[in-house]
Motif scaffolding. Structure first.
Motif, PDB file in Angstrom:
ATOM      1  N   GLU A  33      53.726  42.240  33.389  1.00  0.00           N
ATOM      2  CA  GLU A  33      54.619  42.696  34.120  1.00  0.00           C
ATOM      3  C   GLU A  33      55.079  44.290  33.641  1.00  0.00           C
ATOM      4  OE1 GLU A  33      58.549  40.269  35.022  1.00  0.00           O
ATOM      5  OE2 GLU A  33      59.059  41.651  33.431  1.00  0.00           O
ATOM      6  N   SER A  34      55.183  44.249  32.342  1.00  0.00           N
ATOM      7  CA  SER A  34      55.386  45.680  31.711  1.00  0.00           C
ATOM      8  C   SER A  34      54.482  46.793  32.210  1.00  0.00           C
ATOM      9  CB  SER A  34      55.594  45.505  30.036  1.00  0.00           C
ATOM     10  OG  SER A  34      54.380  45.109  29.755  1.00  0.00           O
ATOM     11  N   THR A  35      53.040  46.341  32.299  1.00  0.00           N
ATOM     12  CA  THR A  35      52.365  47.539  32.727  1.00  0.00           C
ATOM     13  C   THR A  35      52.781  47.810  34.163  1.00  0.00           C
ATOM     14  OG1 THR A  35      50.875  46.083  31.719  1.00  0.00           O
ATOM     15  CG2 THR A  35      49.834  47.941  32.621  1.00  0.00           C
ATOM     16  N   LEU A  36      52.906  46.867  34.988  1.00  0.00           N
ATOM     17  CA  LEU A  36      53.012  47.054  36.387  1.00  0.00           C
ATOM     18  C   LEU A  36      54.419  47.830  36.539  1.00  0.00           C
ATOM     19  CD1 LEU A  36      51.947  46.308  39.137  1.00  0.00           C
ATOM     20  CD2 LEU A  36      53.846  44.420  39.007  1.00  0.00           C
ATOM     21  N   VAL A  37      55.098  47.854  35.948  1.00  0.00           N
ATOM     22  CA  VAL A  37      56.803  48.393  35.860  1.00  0.00           C
ATOM     23  C   VAL A  37      56.379  49.876  35.525  1.00  0.00           C
ATOM     24  CG1 VAL A  37      59.004  48.643  35.097  1.00  0.00           C
ATOM     25  CG2 VAL A  37      58.223  46.503  35.965  1.00  0.00           C
ATOM     26  N   ARG A  38      55.774  49.950  34.194  1.00  0.00           N
ATOM     27  CA  ARG A  38      55.587  51.171  33.446  1.00  0.00           C
ATOM     28  C   ARG A  38      54.742  52.283  34.344  1.00  0.00           C
ATOM     29  NH1 ARG A  38      54.887  49.409  28.686  1.00  0.00           N
ATOM     30  NH2 ARG A  38      52.432  49.746  28.873  1.00  0.00           N
ATOM     31  N   GLU A  39      53.453  51.567  34.681  1.00  0.00           N
ATOM     32  CA  GLU A  39      52.427  52.380  35.268  1.00  0.00           C
ATOM     33  C   GLU A  39      52.365  52.180  36.571  1.00  0.00           C
ATOM     34  OE1 GLU A  39      48.992  51.736  32.914  1.00  0.00           O
ATOM     35  OE2 GLU A  39      50.015  51.788  30.895  1.00  0.00           O
TER      36      GLU A  39
ATOM     37  N   LYS B 169      50.930  50.015  38.196  1.00  0.00           N
ATOM     38  CA  LYS B 169      49.828  49.412  38.508  1.00  0.00           C
ATOM     39  C   LYS B 169      49.300  48.282  37.328  1.00  0.00           C
ATOM     40  CE  LYS B 169      46.340  52.655  36.729  1.00  0.00           C
ATOM     41  NZ  LYS B 169      45.429  53.633  37.221  1.00  0.00           N
ATOM     42  N   SER B 170      48.473  47.352  37.975  1.00  0.00           N
ATOM     43  CA  SER B 170      48.340  46.412  36.909  1.00  0.00           C
ATOM     44  C   SER B 170      46.933  45.492  37.423  1.00  0.00           C
ATOM     45  CB  SER B 170      49.415  45.338  36.677  1.00  0.00           C
ATOM     46  OG  SER B 170      49.055  44.615  35.340  1.00  0.00           O
ATOM     47  N   ALA B 171      46.230  44.802  36.710  1.00  0.00           N
ATOM     48  CA  ALA B 171      44.909  44.299  36.967  1.00  0.00           C
ATOM     49  C   ALA B 171      45.126  42.808  36.766  1.00  0.00           C
ATOM     50  CB  ALA B 171      43.869  44.670  36.207  1.00  0.00           C
ATOM     51  N   LEU B 172      44.704  41.935  37.720  1.00  0.00           N
ATOM     52  CA  LEU B 172      44.300  40.549  37.779  1.00  0.00           C
ATOM     53  C   LEU B 172      42.870  40.231  37.713  1.00  0.00           C
ATOM     54  CD1 LEU B 172      46.958  39.430  40.222  1.00  0.00           C
ATOM     55  CD2 LEU B 172      47.387  39.155  38.021  1.00  0.00           C
ATOM     56  N   PHE B 173      42.688  39.094  37.216  1.00  0.00           N
ATOM     57  CA  PHE B 173      41.151  38.830  37.441  1.00  0.00           C
ATOM     58  C   PHE B 173      40.912  37.285  37.848  1.00  0.00           C
ATOM     59  CE2 PHE B 173      37.520  36.353  35.274  1.00  0.00           C
ATOM     60  CZ  PHE B 173      36.462  37.195  35.755  1.00  0.00           C
ATOM     61  N   VAL B 174      40.127  37.114  38.929  1.00  0.00           N
ATOM     62  CA  VAL B 174      39.956  36.203  39.777  1.00  0.00           C
ATOM     63  C   VAL B 174      38.267  35.724  39.543  1.00  0.00           C
ATOM     64  CG1 VAL B 174      39.842  35.072  41.997  1.00  0.00           C
ATOM     65  CG2 VAL B 174      41.584  36.583  41.397  1.00  0.00           C
ATOM     66  N   ALA B 175      38.168  34.410  39.029  1.00  0.00           N
ATOM     67  CA  ALA B 175      36.761  34.045  39.001  1.00  0.00           C
ATOM     68  C   ALA B 175      36.674  32.727  40.147  1.00  0.00           C
ATOM     69  CB  ALA B 175      36.442  33.437  37.570  1.00  0.00           C
ATOM     70  N   VAL B 176      35.724  32.802  40.873  1.00  0.00           N
ATOM     71  CA  VAL B 176      35.395  31.884  41.792  1.00  0.00           C
ATOM     72  C   VAL B 176      34.061  31.077  41.747  1.00  0.00           C
ATOM     73  CG1 VAL B 176      35.249  31.503  44.565  1.00  0.00           C
ATOM     74  CG2 VAL B 176      36.471  33.267  43.491  1.00  0.00           C
TER      75      VAL B 176
ATOM     76  N   ASP C 294      50.994  36.099  30.357  1.00  0.00           N
ATOM     77  CA  ASP C 294      51.908  36.925  30.420  1.00  0.00           C
ATOM     78  C   ASP C 294      53.339  36.221  30.299  1.00  0.00           C
ATOM     79  OD1 ASP C 294      53.223  39.622  30.641  1.00  0.00           O
ATOM     80  OD2 ASP C 294      53.571  39.259  32.838  1.00  0.00           O
ATOM     81  N   ARG C 295      53.203  35.360  31.031  1.00  0.00           N
ATOM     82  CA  ARG C 295      54.454  34.575  31.003  1.00  0.00           C
ATOM     83  C   ARG C 295      55.854  35.151  31.370  1.00  0.00           C
ATOM     84  NH1 ARG C 295      53.110  28.945  29.525  1.00  0.00           N
ATOM     85  NH2 ARG C 295      51.103  29.027  28.628  1.00  0.00           N
TER      86      ARG C 295
ATOM     87  N   ILE D 139      38.903  27.907  41.517  1.00  0.00           N
ATOM     88  CA  ILE D 139      39.314  29.283  41.346  1.00  0.00           C
ATOM     89  C   ILE D 139      39.822  29.419  40.062  1.00  0.00           C
ATOM     90  CG2 ILE D 139      40.374  31.477  42.322  1.00  0.00           C
ATOM     91  CD1 ILE D 139      39.702  30.671  44.907  1.00  0.00           C
ATOM     92  N   VAL D 140      39.929  30.420  39.215  1.00  0.00           N
ATOM     93  CA  VAL D 140      40.590  30.594  38.116  1.00  0.00           C
ATOM     94  C   VAL D 140      41.243  31.905  38.369  1.00  0.00           C
ATOM     95  CG1 VAL D 140      40.567  31.138  35.766  1.00  0.00           C
ATOM     96  CG2 VAL D 140      38.952  29.275  36.565  1.00  0.00           C
ATOM     97  N   LEU D 141      42.544  31.977  38.379  1.00  0.00           N
ATOM     98  CA  LEU D 141      43.390  33.262  38.188  1.00  0.00           C
ATOM     99  C   LEU D 141      43.755  33.694  36.840  1.00  0.00           C
ATOM    100  CD1 LEU D 141      44.868  35.205  39.934  1.00  0.00           C
ATOM    101  CD2 LEU D 141      46.737  33.634  39.986  1.00  0.00           C
ATOM    102  N   GLN D 142      43.567  34.566  36.287  1.00  0.00           N
ATOM    103  CA  GLN D 142      43.958  35.001  35.019  1.00  0.00           C
ATOM    104  C   GLN D 142      44.930  36.196  35.141  1.00  0.00           C
ATOM    105  OE1 GLN D 142      40.807  36.630  32.548  1.00  0.00           O
ATOM    106  NE2 GLN D 142      41.642  36.124  30.532  1.00  0.00           N
ATOM    107  N   ILE D 143      46.167  35.888  34.538  1.00  0.00           N
ATOM    108  CA  ILE D 143      47.045  37.038  34.577  1.00  0.00           C
ATOM    109  C   ILE D 143      47.098  37.609  33.050  1.00  0.00           C
ATOM    110  CG2 ILE D 143      49.557  37.491  34.893  1.00  0.00           C
ATOM    111  CD1 ILE D 143      49.653  34.968  36.792  1.00  0.00           C
TER     112      ILE D 143
END
Lengths: 245, 372
Positions: free
Chosen positions: B105-111, B113-120, B55-56, B96-100
């Motif tokens: 950001e834009s989804t979060l502001v607009r809707e 809600k937004s999703a993140l992905f975590v791999a352990v 996203d940066r 752990i890998v955190l994928q954004i």
């Protein structure tokens, strides 16, 4: 002459192996009894049964009038034992070893003190009393071992190859100690591989493959086997052996 | 009694002449209590984190800096796509890998809600589960902050929140030292007592000195007592040194009666020494005795409740734990030191341990044979 050791068909088996086979003999009080035999003939096994360290498989034996099955603790009060392997405490001093075994045999403090003094004086070890036993030469260790084995004035003392690896002079000194004990009425039951030592015994038995093949005075045995020396008697009997090491 | 005095004199002389035993008794508790509690800590730190920020945006930057500033994570990779980041897990460089995802950001502001992905990487289970939950907690927290920012005046919506305040009794700051030190001390006392006694009689067998003892009219129970008492004294000395170290270094002062603690350890040592002596009478060489004691020690320690809670073990394991003397000592140590429990609280455990002591020492006496 009263017997202090009598055995009747005393046998020890380890599985199929018959270590000692039907031993029947008796040893009289004050006697020096030589118990001879090649390596593996069963001498140590027999001796361990007589000392109450090993349970016989069959047969009977009484030591100082006590039964080897039921009265081992009474036997132990009346015997001394010196095993083939040196078994005083190497990390204790000469004096500490003597006192310890004196105490375990139930001597009182005065007896222990007197015995200690006499023993150290007899062995000429006045300068070594405070040394760890580990630092003594083998000959001295063996003499000390013997003296500790007879510390509590036992009726019988069992010696398992007491002079193995010891120099000839020390061996002579060792036998002087044995004679002194015998003169006090202590019965000596000794195993050895030295035939000159066999000659010092009143009577000797020769074991071959778990059985006693000959038992008499050294003189009689030599006559019986028409030999000049005990060496030759031993050789005639022991070469029939099928087991050994 | 006289015989025992001679036996004790001999045994203590031998112990004091053996420099390695003395060092073990004096130095081992001090060093182990200094090192182990500091290293054996349940808190997971230094979790290696690889981030894939597709996203940066200011929000993604903010999330990342929040995570790294927590102190639990170490940013070890900043990759362009998930596959590259996953390679770091394969190379053991990341836990752990955190994928954004793009447009986070834009989804979060607009809707809203937004999703993140975590791999352990779950090879190290504790690190994975704790790391995963730390990360979720930080994200949840981040979530709460931005919701407040996004809320516009006028569009006031009540956010329902249930808060659960927790109060930790007996160890209010969840200080791991308070928890670990009594347990480690329990194990130290067990190890030293167990090994010294297990190796002793069998050593006399190896050297051959036991023959000379067996040919004397000594009573079997005298011989065993002559071995038991010296090691009992040494075990108590180790315990006193250990309590001193935990007081001086960790400031742990028993909340309960210290005499109760000593009384329990006194009975406990009889049980452990009984086991050691029994093993020693069973074995022919020191090597055998060492292996058998190692077996028992491993089970005792891992199933003693020091590292993992006994309550969360399966039923069959809890049955085994009932036969583990160490678990009783660890329990009682923690009860008396942290909670200030009194005699009534530990009485039942004391009775059980006394039972162990009687059974094991009786077996040792019976199994010690003067005649083969």
């Amino acid at each position: 002459m009263t017997p202090v050791i009598t055995t009747n068909r005393l046998t020890k088996r380890f599985g199929d192996f018959v270590a000692t086979d039907s031993l029947t003999f008796s040893v009289n009080q004050g006697e020096i009894f030589g118990f001879l035999g090649a390596n593996g003939a069963g001498k140590t096994t027999a001796m361990r049964m007589l000392c109450g360290l090993s349970l016989p498989s069959s047969g009977d034996a009484t030591i100082a009038g006590f039964d080897v099955y039921k009265q081992t603790e009474d036997i132990k009060k009346n015997i001394g034992y010196m095993s083939q392997k040196f078994s005083l405490y190497e990390d204790l001093t000469v004096l500490e070893n003597i006192r310890f075994f004196g105490g375990i045999y139930g001597l009182n403090n005065r007896q222990i003190r007197e015995k200690c003094d006499a023993l150290i004086n007899r062995l000429g070890m006045e300068d070594e009393t405070g040394k760890l036993v580990a630092s003594l030469p083998l000959g001295w260790k063996q003499k000390l071992s013997f003296s500790v084995a007879v510390l509590h004035d036992p009726k019988i003392v069992f010696l398992d190859e007491p002079t193995g690896g010891v120099d000839p002079v020390t061996r002579r000194q060792f036998w002087d100690l044995i004679y002194e004990a015998a003169a006090r009425g202590v019965t000596i039951f000794v195993t050895t591989h030295y035939m000159d030592e066999a000659e010092y015994c009143n009577r000797i038995s020769i074991m071959v493959d778990g059985k006693i093949e000959a038992l008499d005075t050294p003189g009689n045995l030599k006559r019986q086997f028409r030999s000049e020396s005990m060496d030759d008697v031993f050789y005639q009997l022991a070469r029939k052996a099928r087991r050994g090491d | 009694m006289r015989t025992i005095r001679f036996l004790l004199q001999k045994e203590f002389r031998q112990i004091f002449r053996n420099k390695s035993i003395l060092a073990m008794v004096m130095v081992m508790p001090i060093v182990q209590l200094l090192i182990l509690p500091l290293a054996a800590d349940y808190e997971i730190k230094n979790i290696n984190l690889a981030v894939v920020d597709e996203d940066r945006s200011p929000y993604s930057q903010k999330l990342i800096s929040k995570i790294t500033s927590s102190g639990y994570f170490r940013l070890t990779g900043f990759e362009n796509n998930y596959n590259e980041a996953f390679r770091l897990i394969e190379q053991e460089k990341a836990d752990i890998v955190l994928q954004i995802p793009p447009h986070f950001e834009s989804t979060l502001v607009r809707e809203n809600k937004s999703a993140l992905f975590v791999a352990v990487n779950a090879i190290n289970g504790t690190k994975a589960s704790l790391g995963g939950s730390y990360l979720s907690a930080i994200i949840r927290n981040f979530n709460g902050e931005i919701r407040v920012q996004l809320m516009q005046p006028g569009r006031f919506s009540r956010v329902e929140q249930v808060e659960t305040p927790t109060r930790f009794w007996f160890n209010p700051f969840l200080n791991y030292h308070m928890y670990m030190v009594p347990g480690i001390l329990a194990i130290l006392v067990t190890m030293i007592g167990g090994f010294l006694s297990a190796l002793n009689i069998v050593k006399e067998k190896e050297v051959g000195t036991i023959e000379q003892i067996n040919v004397t009219p000594i009573h079997k129970h005298h011989f065993i007592l002559g071995k038991l008492i010296p090691f009992w004294v040494l075990g108590n000395i180790v315990f006193i040194i250990g309590l001193g170290v935990s007081w001086l270094v960790y400031g742990i002062v028993p909340q309960g009666n210290i005499a109760l603690l000593f009384a329990f350890v006194a009975v406990y040592l009889l049980a452990v020494l009984g086991l050691g002596l029994l093993v020693s009478t069973l074995c022919e060489t020191q090597q055998q005795a060492m292996f058998i004691m190692f077996f028992f020690m491993m089970v005792f320690i891992l199933m003693g409740g020091l590292f993992t809670s006994v309550d969360s073990m399966p039923d069959w394991a809890r049955v085994i734990v009932r036969f583990n003397p160490v678990s009783y000592l660890i329990d009682v140590m923690r009860m008396v030191i942290l909670k200030g429990s009194n005699f009534g609280d530990v009485r039942q455990k004391m009775i059980i341990i006394a039972g162990f002591a009687i059974v094991l020492n009786t077996l040792a006496i019976l199994n010690y044979r003067k005649r083969a």
